[in-house]
Design a protein around this motif. Structure first.
Motif, PDB file in Angstrom:
ATOM      1  N   HIS A  96       0.745  -1.220   0.014  1.00 19.12           N
ATOM      2  CA  HIS A  96       0.105  -0.136   0.101  1.00 19.12           C
ATOM      3  C   HIS A  96       0.771   1.142   0.111  1.00 19.12           C
ATOM      4  O   HIS A  96       0.629   1.984  -0.884  1.00 19.12           O
ATOM      5  CB  HIS A  96      -0.773  -0.023   1.341  1.00 19.12           C
ATOM      6  N   ASP A 105      -3.388   6.274  -5.807  1.00 23.34           N
ATOM      7  CA  ASP A 105      -4.135   6.750  -4.650  1.00 23.34           C
ATOM      8  C   ASP A 105      -4.851   5.612  -4.126  1.00 23.34           C
ATOM      9  O   ASP A 105      -4.932   4.637  -4.497  1.00 23.34           O
ATOM     10  CB  ASP A 105      -4.790   7.900  -4.972  1.00 23.34           C
ATOM     11  N   ASP A 106      -5.580   5.998  -2.699  1.00 21.42           N
ATOM     12  CA  ASP A 106      -6.119   5.139  -2.177  1.00 21.42           C
ATOM     13  C   ASP A 106      -7.211   4.669  -2.934  1.00 21.42           C
ATOM     14  O   ASP A 106      -7.805   3.518  -2.768  1.00 21.42           O
ATOM     15  CB  ASP A 106      -6.833   5.850  -0.964  1.00 21.42           C
ATOM     16  N   ASP A 107      -8.139   5.485  -3.780  1.00 20.30           N
ATOM     17  CA  ASP A 107      -9.174   4.952  -4.364  1.00 20.30           C
ATOM     18  C   ASP A 107      -8.883   3.612  -5.552  1.00 20.30           C
ATOM     19  O   ASP A 107      -9.583   2.949  -5.575  1.00 20.30           O
ATOM     20  CB  ASP A 107      -9.703   6.015  -5.071  1.00 20.30           C
ATOM     21  N   ARG A 108      -7.868   4.078  -6.169  1.00 16.66           N
ATOM     22  CA  ARG A 108      -7.159   2.934  -7.033  1.00 16.66           C
ATOM     23  C   ARG A 108      -6.700   1.819  -6.305  1.00 16.66           C
ATOM     24  O   ARG A 108      -6.916   0.411  -6.774  1.00 16.66           O
ATOM     25  CB  ARG A 108      -6.097   3.554  -7.815  1.00 16.66           C
ATOM     26  N   HIS A 110      -7.874   0.731  -3.490  1.00 17.91           N
ATOM     27  CA  HIS A 110      -9.210   0.034  -3.155  1.00 17.91           C
ATOM     28  C   HIS A 110      -9.828  -0.781  -4.165  1.00 17.91           C
ATOM     29  O   HIS A 110     -10.098  -1.733  -4.383  1.00 17.91           O
ATOM     30  CB  HIS A 110     -10.277   1.108  -2.530  1.00 17.91           C
ATOM     31  N   ASP A 111      -9.822  -0.209  -5.594  1.00 18.70           N
ATOM     32  CA  ASP A 111     -10.182  -1.034  -6.572  1.00 18.70           C
ATOM     33  C   ASP A 111      -9.315  -2.189  -6.930  1.00 18.70           C
ATOM     34  O   ASP A 111      -9.709  -3.291  -7.270  1.00 18.70           O
ATOM     35  CB  ASP A 111      -9.948  -0.239  -7.775  1.00 18.70           C
TER      36      ASP A 111
END
Length: 115
Positions: A96, A105-108, A110-111
């Motif tokens: 991470h 980034d965190d959104d990607r 998460h995906d």
């Protein structure tokens, strides 16, 4: 789970060694640090990338202090029931935070299932 700082750091090194070479070889001017807790004393944060992602760098490499990837020992120990779970959490946290170095980034994350 309880584990002294030396044993914890040994696990971090083991997990770093298990990461793909191409993920590690691209790291430039980055150090890995283990701290007991985040500055606010909470147990909510497992790790932190402290630096400028590759995607945000302009003229980099002119004597800057190294970026840091910090793993927080006490929060990681607090969520692990045994050494296998601790190793898994350390591995995920390393991936991470290294991803943040590369500008993910965190959104990607998460995906991709890493957040």
């Amino acid at each position: 789970m309880e584990l002294d700082a030396e044993a914890f750091e040994a696990i971090v090194v083991d997990e770093l060694d298990l990461l793909p070479d191409d993920m590690i070889e691209g790291l430039d001017n980055v150090v890995f640090v283990v701290e007991d807790r985040p500055e606010d004393g909470s147990l909510d944060l497992l790790g932190l990338y402290d630096g400028y992602a590759l995607t945000e760098r302009d003229r980099y490499g002119m004597g800057e202090m190294p970026d840091r990837i910090i793993l927080y020992r006490e929060p990681l120990l607090a969520i692990a029931d045994d050494e296998r779970e601790l190793r898994d959490e350390i591995h995920i946290t390393l991936v991470h935070e290294i991803a943040h170095f590369y500008g993910i980034d965190d959104d990607r994350l998460h995906d991709l299932g890493w957040a």
